[in-house]
Design an enzyme around this catalytic site. Structure first.
Site, PDB file in Angstrom:
ATOM      1  N   ILE A  97      42.270  39.857  35.474  1.00 51.66           N
ATOM      2  CA  ILE A  97      42.822  41.033  35.678  1.00 51.66           C
ATOM      3  C   ILE A  97      43.596  42.126  36.189  1.00 51.66           C
ATOM      4  CG2 ILE A  97      42.216  41.725  33.108  1.00 51.66           C
ATOM      5  CD1 ILE A  97      44.556  42.064  31.981  1.00 51.66           C
ATOM      6  N   SER A  98      44.755  41.595  36.589  1.00 50.19           N
ATOM      7  CA  SER A  98      44.710  42.783  38.299  1.00 50.19           C
ATOM      8  C   SER A  98      45.127  44.201  37.344  1.00 50.19           C
ATOM      9  CB  SER A  98      46.344  42.563  38.224  1.00 50.19           C
ATOM     10  OG  SER A  98      46.539  41.524  39.202  1.00 50.19           O
ATOM     11  N   GLN A  99      44.537  45.210  38.269  1.00 47.89           N
ATOM     12  CA  GLN A  99      44.444  46.265  38.400  1.00 47.89           C
ATOM     13  C   GLN A  99      46.127  46.617  37.553  1.00 47.89           C
ATOM     14  OE1 GLN A  99      44.046  48.473  41.660  1.00 47.89           O
ATOM     15  NE2 GLN A  99      43.697  50.552  40.331  1.00 47.89           N
TER      16      GLN A  99
END
Lengths: 248, 818
Positions: A97-99
């Site tokens: 899950i992206s930053q």
């Protein structure tokens, strides 16, 4: 005697229910505070990078979405304590899950309107789709990894984003029946930008692609389709770093 | 007391297995993780040698009393723990990409070091204990150790061609058991400790391994490697695997979702790639075998990439493709109906995929009469041919992910050096092109460095205005640099502009370009590459290189690190950006090397200094004696210098022998085998009393190293003109005397110590082990900073320091007391 016992029993039951409810409320409140703190961190990062983003700040609506979407609902239990840290987290199957900062910048780059139709390639955990759902009229998201896709659909439903249209399958050809789209997010990029996706982008539409490995976004590519159909890209470094110091 | 021949053989087997294990771990971790972490883990695991030294120093007499049992137990333990520790280490959920995000990851990394140290500890015990037990025959034991290592280095390379790397773990197990069986049946037969039981136990374990069904060792590849990510796609599976020391190749097919590999494809592309099979090397570095039905129109997508530019500048008829791989560049040339294509590829298994195993799928591409395939290294091929070409093409030889994360920074690459560019240009016919395609990075790193390298190469060949011969374009994903053998014409520039306009590529540089023409389709914050090209072609190029925040000094054969971009002065700025997603700016490969060095130094200090401080008497150091400090310096210097020279000359000889794998194997094994011989003959010198006899080997090492370094160009020039076989033979002849003398100083000093303070032998062994670990890492750092020639000279200086310390070792520290 029997009555007293009965009373005590019900008092205990009500006490437990209240306790459970209050812990839930406290936890939710804590998560809300953490989201608020996260938004502040992202705002500070954006200030540092404003030259690169060609704007002073991100759209406040993007921050509202970040304040609202419960990121902890989109990560595995083991990662929940870190859900509101400004960092990418593993979600299994070699995906992340992206930053949150990158999610904010990517979402902002799309310049979404409340009437927009958005396509996402690579649902992942569903978090980005939930953010998009806060800002656009309809969101369509495709995931190729079966287990991830099912999990994301559950996450979205649980977090109150059941209206997001999810599908399992190959994203290369986009979502033909629902095209064209005002915006496309390609979170799972292949070796090139699929030509069919560019076709499904409405003239004047925008597409965002993060480039780099998991846990390490190198730069963002913003693909813009002009009203005349002409396609250009902009490579956006998510941090403020000028490779040259002097002038020559 | 003389060691039994079987003991020497067993020591050799354990030494061979230990070296093979080291090489094997490097392979295995490159597959399940990434190359640079593999290097770091294994370097540090070798500290097992240092731990063993301390362990033996503190328990030497107890162990010597139980010598047969101690030796056999350590041999068996090595054979059991070698595979067990690897299997355990791969269960540790270490993820390098998360290092900067998650505080638990460094702990995982440390636990991998610790686990992998164990087998090396047992192997080192066998050798160290034998050295101590047979004090009078140190040179024979050390010779067996070096011979074993030499044979091990060759054996593991051969094995990697025959079986899959994970299966070699079983082979190592069996070799450890064989060593135990040898000593229990011959050397220790009849000695206390009931050797029969050991023999029986060895046979039982050995038989158990042989009859255990294969598959008990499986590799657990990181889920973040490209191959595993592709395997998540429904209907996708590995259909073939091939092993060689050059890498583990897997062919992946997808039944349901087509694989599509077309890096650099224009946004205006109208066509898609046909059906493809993905080919992975070490579970990463994806390339593709493309289905070709003989109809060039199906390959149209290959004409819509930046690398297609040279075909649009003029009609070409004779081209050379370096690093042909699975054939996409050859297909691109086929699309343009090139009459003659020479395709050079290093890995024969990759060629076999296209030429044999999937020949039908690939449309018999490599059997096409227009295509000549050569199994060779790029520069080796060019060194042996006088042919010239209309175009020499080098495209995207490394994967984007690893390249962008700075992981290749410490890997030598002789394809992109000034000398390499000059060599390519010698083989470009008049008005022909050299074309190099690379990944775009933001902010740019390898493109400016490549530009600087190319411009320098042109200037050194006497070209006054390199800018008249160069063009460069870029898309959003790739850039292509073309160097023409002659000045570019207006017609060529017009064609370039047309190509760029049609496919929305941006010109970066061509003679006469103006700033308004750049950065129009794929917009960067500033026209970085245009600025770099014009600055590097201008008068202040050096100032630009100095000011640039990445290291873009041209790469040369002496410092062949195109991918080393790290500058210390930028570190502070990058560190401040880490929290906001700036960790990709960190050239992690170089920094990891620094971290590994620091860890090795700390661990070595703990292993050497702590026992010295706490248990001085227990180590066997006499009170008031200062000779142990000289001894420390002596063995430390030897440990450093031996590997400095070995690593320095391996790299030097790669330039002559070209093939990285064969060059390393030949040079390393020659060094080790001749050093073994040197050790064996060192007894002759150790017997003599005059001091000059002891200094002779070091003087010879210094003389030979300096002579080879200074005269390297003449040596290389001479050898490159000879045939393949004679090149290898003459290289062996040159290395042999150097190796022979390098094998002497260690056993000679140990022999002397055995006469004065034998108790210190295990400690000396440990010091040497620690120094070797530091040496391997330090050598790479020195080479990156100063080049291989400086590295060799530093080694000579270290031998000088050792020579200065030597006399005090020979008389029990009397000199120090004086």
């Amino acid at each position: 005697m029997k009555r007293v016992k009965h009373l005590i029993f019900w008092l205990v039951v009500i006490g437990i229910i209240l306790l459970l409810f209050s812990t839930h409320v406290i936890a939710e409140d804590e998560y809300r505070q953490q989201r608020e703190a996260l938004v502040d961190i992202i705002k500070a990062d954006v200030m540092l990078t404003r030259d690169y983003l060609n704007q002073q700040a991100l759209d406040e609506k993007v921050f509202d979405a970040l304040r609202k979407v419960p990121r902890h609902e989109f990560v595995r239990d083991a990662e929940r304590p870190y859900a509101y840290e400004n960092r990418p987290l593993p979600i299994g199957y070699g995906q992340t899950i992206s930053q949150p900062y990158i999610v904010a910048v990517m979402t902002d780059l799309l310049k979404l309107k409340k009437t927009d139709r958005v396509l996402e390639i690579g649902t992942g955990s569903g978090y980005q789709a939930a953010i998009l759902a806060e800002l656009a009229a309809s969101v369509y998201s495709i995931e190729i990894v079966e287990q991830l896709g099912k999990q994301a659909a559950e996450n979205l439903k649980r977090a109150g984003y059941g209206a997001v249209n999810t599908r399992l399958g190959d994203g290369y050809y986009g979502w033909e029946t629902e095209a064209p789209f005002d915006a496309i997010v390609v979170t799972a990029v292949a070796s090139h930008i699929p030509p069919p996706l560019i076709k499904q982008l409405r003239p004047g539409g925008r597409m965002v692609i993060p480039v780099g490995a998991q846990f390490m976004t190198q730069y963002l590519v913003l693909v813009t389709k002009g009203v005349d159909g002409k396609v250009t890209t902009r490579q956006i470094l998510p941090v403020s770093f000028v490779p040259l110091t002097g002038k020559h | 007391m003389k060691p039994h021949l079987s003991l020497l053989a067993a020591v050799g087997i354990i030494s061979a297995s230990s070296l093979a294990y080291e090489v094997l771990l490097m392979r295995l971790f490159s597959i399940i993780q990434w190359h640079h972490f593999a290097y770091m883990m294994i370097s540090l695991a070798l500290l097992g040698y240092g731990v063993s030294g301390v362990f033996l120093a503190l328990n030497r007499d107890r162990l010597v009393r139980l010598f047969p049992i101690a030796i056999m137990a350590n041999m068996l333990l090595f054979s059991l723990f070698a595979p067990a520790c690897f299997l355990l280490a791969q269960q540790i959920p270490f993820n390098p990409a998360e290092m900067l995000w998650s505080p638990v990851q460094p702990l995982y990394l440390c636990s991998i070091y610790l686990v992998l140290t164990v087998p090396f500890f047992f192997a080192a015990n066998v050798i160290g204990l034998s050295l101590y037990h047979y004090k009078n025959q140190i040179s024979s034991i050390y010779a067996a150790d070096l011979f074993g290592a030499g044979l091990g280095s060759v054996a593991v390379i051969l094995l990697l061609f025959i079986v899959f790397p994970e299966q070699i773990l079983a082979v190592l197990m069996l070799s450890g058991i064989l060593a135990t069986l040898l000593v229990s049946s011959f050397a220790f037969c009849g000695q206390p400790g009931n050797t029969k039981h050991w023999a029986i136990a060895s046979v039982i374990i050995g038989l158990a391994i042989i009859f255990t069904p294969p598959g008990w060792i499986t590799l657990k590849v990181s889920p973040y490697k490209t191959q595993n990510q592709v395997l998540q796609i429904p209907g996708t599976k590995i259909i073939d695997r091939y092993s060689s020391p050059l890498g583990l190749i897997s062919v992946v097919k997808s039944e349901m979702t087509p694989l599509r590999h077309a890096p650099g494809l224009s946004l205006n592309a109208t066509t898609e790639p046909p059906e493809q099979l993905a080919v992975f090397t070490d579970a990463d570095n994806i390339t593709a075998i493309t289905r070709y039905n003989g109809k060039p129109e199906t390959l149209g997508y290959l004409d819509q990439t930046t690398s297609a530019l040279p075909y649009h500048l003029k009609q070409l008829s004779d081209i050379l493709i370096l690093g042909a791989g699975t054939g996409s560049d050859v297909l691109q040339a086929t699309f343009h109906a090139i009459k003659h294509i020479d395709a050079v590829e290093l890995n024969p298994q990759v060629i076999d995929l296209v030429q044999r195993n999937y020949a039908d799928f690939a449309g018999y591409l490599y059997s096409n009469p227009h295509v000549n395939v050569h199994v060779d290294e790029a520069r080796s091929y060019l060194a042996t041919t006088d042919k010239t070409y209309d175009l020499i093409n080098i495209s995207l030889l490394d994967a984007f992910g690893a390249s962008a994360a700075g992981l290749y920074s410490m890997a030598e690459n002789y394809l992109y050096t000034e000398q390499a560019i000059q060599e390519y240009l010698r083989h470009v016919s008049p008005d022909g092109y050299l074309s190099i395609t690379r990944w775009i990075k933001v902010p740019p790193r390898d493109e400016p460095k490549l530009l600087a390298t190319v411009i320098n190469a042109l200037k050194k060949t006497g070209v006054r205005q390199p800018g008249l011969q160069m063009v460069m374009i870029r898309g959003w994903q790739t850039s292509t640099l073309i160097v023409k053998n002659g000045a570019l014409s207006d017609d060529e520039i017009a064609r370039l502009k047309q190509f760029c306009d049609e496919l929305s590529f941006d010109p970066v540089y061509y003679p006469g370009i103006s700033e308004s023409e750049v950065n129009r389709f794929n917009i960067q914050h500033q026209p970085y590459l245009y600025q770099a090209a014009t600055a590097l072609l201008g008068d202040n190029s050096q100032a630009f290189i100095d000011d640039y925040k990445f290291h873009i000094e041209p790469a040369t054969d002496d410092r062949p690190y195109l991918f080393h971009f790290f500058k210390w002065r930028t570190l502070h700025e990058i560190l401040s950006l880490l929290g906001s997603g700036g960790n990709f700016l960190l050239e992690s490969g170089y920094l990891l090397l620094i971290v590994a060095l620091l860890q090795a130094i700390v661990a070595s200090l703990a292993l050497i200094a702590l026992p010295l401080w706490l248990w001085k008497a227990k180590l066997g150091i006499e009170p008031e004696s200062g000779s142990h400090l000289h001894m420390l310096v002596y063995f430390f210097c030897l440990g450093l210098a031996f590997l400095f020279i070995e690593i320095g000359f391996i790299q030097k000889f790669i330039l002559i022998l070209h093939h990285p794998l064969y060059a390393i194997t030949v040079v390393l094994s020659t060094f080790l085998l001749t050093a073994g011989a040197g050790s064996y003959f060192s007894t002759q010198l150790s017997c003599r009393t005059e001091k000059s006899a002891f200094l002779l080997p070091m003087a010879a090492i210094a003389l030979l190293s300096i002579a080879y370094s200074l005269g390297f160009e003449s040596i290389a020039g001479f050898l490159l003109k000879t045939g393949n076989l004679s090149r290898y033979l003459l290289s062996i002849v040159l290395i042999a005397p150097l190796g022979f003398f390098m094998g002497m100083p260690f056993p000679m000093a140990l022999t002397k110590i055995s006469q004065t303070t034998p108790a210190l032998i295990p400690w000396a062994w440990g010091i040497n082990g620690c120094a070797s670990v530091i040496s391997a890492i330090l050598a790479t750092l020195i080479a990156m900073q100063f080049g291989f020639t400086v590295l060799i000279f530093m080694a000579v200086a270290l031998y000088g320091v050792a020579a200065w310390c030597f006399p005090s070792l020979t008389n029990g520290g009397k000199i120090t007391e004086q």
